[in-house]
Design a protein around this motif. Structure first.
Motif, mmCIF file in Angstrom:
data_model
loop_
_atom_site.group_PDB
_atom_site.id
_atom_site.type_symbol
_atom_site.label_atom_id
_atom_site.label_comp_id
_atom_site.label_asym_id
_atom_site.label_seq_id
_atom_site.Cartn_x
_atom_site.Cartn_y
_atom_site.Cartn_z
ATOM 1 N N ALA A 1 38.143 24.883 52.911
ATOM 2 C CA ALA A 1 39.045 24.886 51.767
ATOM 3 C C ALA A 1 38.426 25.519 50.530
ATOM 4 C CB ALA A 1 39.478 23.446 51.464
ATOM 5 N N GLU A 2 37.095 25.420 50.372
ATOM 6 C CA GLU A 2 36.470 25.918 49.151
ATOM 7 C C GLU A 2 36.532 27.430 49.033
ATOM 8 O OE1 GLU A 2 31.769 26.307 50.384
ATOM 9 O OE2 GLU A 2 32.508 24.406 49.593
ATOM 10 N N LEU A 3 36.902 28.115 50.136
ATOM 11 C CA LEU A 3 37.012 29.565 50.089
ATOM 12 C C LEU A 3 38.411 30.027 49.696
ATOM 13 C CD1 LEU A 3 35.010 30.691 53.240
ATOM 14 C CD2 LEU A 3 34.344 30.921 50.862
ATOM 15 N N ALA A 4 39.351 29.093 49.509
ATOM 16 C CA ALA A 4 40.734 29.474 49.234
ATOM 17 C C ALA A 4 40.842 30.388 48.017
ATOM 18 C CB ALA A 4 41.587 28.225 49.035
ATOM 19 N N ALA A 5 40.129 30.059 46.942
ATOM 20 C CA ALA A 5 40.196 30.874 45.729
ATOM 21 C C ALA A 5 39.634 32.264 45.974
ATOM 22 C CB ALA A 5 39.432 30.192 44.593
ATOM 23 N N ASP A 6 38.541 32.361 46.759
ATOM 24 C CA ASP A 6 37.958 33.665 47.064
ATOM 25 C C ASP A 6 38.917 34.508 47.895
ATOM 26 O OD1 ASP A 6 35.337 33.277 45.854
ATOM 27 O OD2 ASP A 6 35.008 31.813 47.437
ATOM 28 N N VAL A 7 39.604 33.863 48.844
ATOM 29 C CA VAL A 7 40.572 34.572 49.677
ATOM 30 C C VAL A 7 41.675 35.170 48.811
ATOM 31 C CG1 VAL A 7 42.344 34.303 51.451
ATOM 32 C CG2 VAL A 7 40.111 33.215 51.748
ATOM 33 N N GLU A 8 42.206 34.373 47.911
ATOM 34 C CA GLU A 8 43.277 34.852 47.046
ATOM 35 C C GLU A 8 42.782 35.974 46.135
ATOM 36 O OE1 GLU A 8 46.504 34.231 47.198
ATOM 37 O OE2 GLU A 8 45.903 33.145 49.009
ATOM 38 N N GLN A 9 41.529 35.877 45.688
ATOM 39 C CA GLN A 9 40.985 36.919 44.822
ATOM 40 C C GLN A 9 40.845 38.233 45.576
ATOM 41 O OE1 GLN A 9 37.348 35.838 42.817
ATOM 42 N NE2 GLN A 9 37.130 37.828 41.813
ATOM 43 N N VAL A 10 40.380 38.170 46.829
ATOM 44 C CA VAL A 10 40.249 39.382 47.628
ATOM 45 C C VAL A 10 41.626 39.977 47.899
ATOM 46 C CG1 VAL A 10 39.550 40.334 49.846
ATOM 47 C CG2 VAL A 10 38.068 38.704 48.685
ATOM 48 N N ARG A 11 42.590 39.118 48.205
ATOM 49 C CA ARG A 11 43.952 39.619 48.433
ATOM 50 C C ARG A 11 44.494 40.322 47.192
ATOM 51 N NH1 ARG A 11 46.150 34.253 51.631
ATOM 52 N NH2 ARG A 11 45.473 34.898 53.721
ATOM 53 N N SER A 12 44.185 39.769 46.037
ATOM 54 C CA SER A 12 44.624 40.379 44.788
ATOM 55 C C SER A 12 43.964 41.745 44.587
ATOM 56 C CB SER A 12 44.290 39.455 43.611
ATOM 57 O OG SER A 12 44.642 40.047 42.385
ATOM 58 N N ILE A 13 42.672 41.823 44.914
ATOM 59 C CA ILE A 13 41.954 43.095 44.810
ATOM 60 C C ILE A 13 42.584 44.135 45.721
ATOM 61 C CG2 ILE A 13 39.771 44.252 45.364
ATOM 62 C CD1 ILE A 13 38.330 41.711 44.410
ATOM 63 N N VAL A 14 42.857 43.726 46.968
ATOM 64 C CA VAL A 14 43.452 44.649 47.940
ATOM 65 C C VAL A 14 44.812 45.140 47.449
ATOM 66 C CG1 VAL A 14 44.447 44.821 50.254
ATOM 67 C CG2 VAL A 14 42.204 43.761 49.938
ATOM 68 N N ALA A 15 45.656 44.214 46.992
ATOM 69 C CA ALA A 15 46.997 44.590 46.532
ATOM 70 C C ALA A 15 46.922 45.573 45.368
ATOM 71 C CB ALA A 15 47.775 43.339 46.125
ATOM 72 N N SER A 16 46.017 45.298 44.432
ATOM 73 C CA SER A 16 45.863 46.182 43.276
ATOM 74 C C SER A 16 45.376 47.566 43.695
ATOM 75 C CB SER A 16 44.882 45.563 42.276
ATOM 76 O OG SER A 16 44.573 46.457 41.234
ATOM 77 N N GLU A 17 44.411 47.601 44.611
ATOM 78 C CA GLU A 17 43.846 48.870 45.045
ATOM 79 C C GLU A 17 44.840 49.689 45.864
ATOM 80 O OE1 GLU A 17 41.190 50.285 44.197
ATOM 81 O OE2 GLU A 17 39.795 48.776 43.441
ATOM 82 N N VAL A 18 45.707 49.013 46.604
ATOM 83 C CA VAL A 18 46.749 49.729 47.345
ATOM 84 C C VAL A 18 47.652 50.478 46.369
ATOM 85 C CG1 VAL A 18 48.836 49.465 48.754
ATOM 86 C CG2 VAL A 18 46.760 48.238 49.372
ATOM 87 N N GLY A 19 48.070 49.786 45.302
ATOM 88 C CA GLY A 19 48.906 50.432 44.300
ATOM 89 C C GLY A 19 48.220 51.610 43.636
ATOM 90 N N THR A 20 46.940 51.442 43.321
ATOM 91 C CA THR A 20 46.173 52.519 42.684
ATOM 92 C C THR A 20 46.053 53.727 43.603
ATOM 93 O OG1 THR A 20 44.889 50.932 41.381
ATOM 94 C CG2 THR A 20 43.942 53.128 41.667
#
Length: 430
Positions: free
Chosen positions: A308-327
């Motif tokens: 469970a402690e990795l949940a925030a890291d997972v969401e952060q990586v997903r956010s990075i991926v989504a942002s980079e896809v748009g870029t």
């Protein structure tokens, strides 16, 4: 031209199907060239790991490319069309970009966040570059994926669970790995074996307690020279097996290297931990029935869950991926627009020059200063007329509507569709 991926992974197919689809180095190179020779395909990169086979292409036509790439993959795996379709996935354009970025970030791995996949993506790109199957489009895509993978690991703690499949396997084996007298036998001498040895030593294991066995002794000896471990010829594998407490196998063989009888003879009734990192598998799953034998293979590793402690890291990586896809997509769209804008400005320059020549021929008594004033006036008018449309076109393409250039022209100039089609057909490089 669009990016397309046709693939199969632990998420879409059972291990026995993945084993049939697995590619060694020679098969990977062969497939990449066969794909490149297929109609509608201009570039290809093949990623083959222990839990995925994916073919990325730059394609002129979606359906034609999907059919050809799927046929080649199915033929390699020896699967009938219906069986193949059941286990394969296809991503196109934005979804393909997002998929590769997720793969490179470790978000699509058996062990969430494992970092080994980043090196495998890099190797796939380098192989395609060496074989000249990759061009500017996929090269840019893969380079961006590598940067995103590095960024995800640098900015988050996503790899705390298991930086590689090797680490995950060793962790699953338990206390025996860190016991002071444990003897390790590594079967294989490739990339995975090298990573295994490095990981063991980093965990504090004495290199003298690590034995390497490989069919090609020289490759095993290369690890001896690098890490200070010991090596044995393949013919003496069973002798070393009887002395080992932990076997880590990653040979890349096409059939079982260790069956129940061989493991039973090596264990001789004592506890033994087996870690099978190979695909196809090296160790027969039937060894689980032997008393005292613990088998950790890709099926076991695929069942491990992120805590469970990795949940925030997972969401952060997903956010990075989504942002980079748009870029990435915005940059790609801009690259398609730039030639058209340049052509538009060139056309305007030609018109200005033509009009200037016409005026000067009709007014031969103009002074040099007057000619210069006329020239400047014509250029100012042209620039003012072009500036707003070109800026607006870029905004439309980059905007949330994701307009094509034809859409942008229609929106900007209220053109009839037939007029738009005429413009885009003339300028369409395909």
């Amino acid at each position: 031209m669009s990016v397309l991926v046709v693939g199969m992974s632990h998420k879409s197919a059972p291990i026995d199907v993945l084993e049939r689809a697995a590619l060694d180095v020679d098969a990977t190179l062969k497939l990449s060239h066969l794909v490149l020779d297929a109609p509608f395909v201009t570039e290809s990169v093949v990623i083959s790991t222990c839990n995925r086979v994916e073919v990325y292409v730059e394609a002129e036509r979606f359906h034609g490319a999907v059919e050809e790439v799927s046929r080649l993959l199915a033929e390699h795996a020896g699967l009938e069309r219906e069986d193949f379709v059941r286990h394969v996935y296809v991503h196109f354009d934005e979804a393909a970009v997002a998929h590769l970025f997720g793969v490179a970030s470790g978000m699509d791995s058996m062990i969430l966040g494992e970092s080994q996949i980043l090196g495998q993506v890099r190797e796939a790109l380098h192989s395609a570059q060496a074989e000249s199957t990759v061009g500017s489009a996929l090269n840019a895509l893969f380079q961006q994926a590598l940067r995103i993978g590095k960024r995800g690991h640098a900015e988050t703690g996503i790899d705390r669970l298991a930086p590689s499949m090797v680490t995950a396997g060793l962790d699953a084996a338990g206390a025996v790995v860190d016991a002071p007298d444990t003897r390790f036998l590594v079967a294989g001498a490739g990339t995975m074996a090298s990573l295994t040895v490095r990981t063991l030593i980093d965990r504090g294991v004495d290199p003298q307690r690590i034995m390497i066995a490989n069919r090609t002794y020289q490759r095993a000896y290369n690890l001896v020279a690098t890490f200070g471990v010991s090596a044995v010829r393949w013919q003496a594998l069973d002798v070393e097996l009887s002395a080992a407490d932990v076997l880590i196998s990653c040979t890349g063989s096409n059939g079982f290297v260790f069956d129940s009888a061989r493991i039973a003879a090596g264990a001789q009734g004592r506890p033994m931990s087996l870690i099978d990192l190979a695909l196809p598998r090296d160790i027969d799953p039937a060894v689980r029935e032997l008393e005292g034998v613990q088998l950790i293979d890709l099926i076991v590793l695929s069942q491990l869950q992120a805590n469970a402690e990795l949940a925030a890291d997972v969401e952060q990586v997903r956010s990075i991926v989504a942002s980079e896809v748009g870029t990435f997509l915005a940059a790609k769209a801009a690259s398609h627009i730039t030639p058209t804008v340049v052509a538009l400005r060139t056309m305007a320059t030609d018109i200005v020059a033509s009009e200037q020549a016409r005026i000067e021929s009709r007014l031969p008594n103009l002074t040099d200063d007057e000619r210069a004033d006329v020239r400047k006036a014509l250029h100012r008018v042209a620039e003012k007329l072009i500036h707003s449309p070109t800026v607006r076109v870029q905004q439309l393409v980059d905007g949330p509507a994701g307009l094509t250039y034809a859409d942008a022209l229609a929106d900007l100039f209220a053109l009839d569709q037939s007029a738009v089609d005429a413009v885009t057909q003339v300028g369409d490089p395909s």
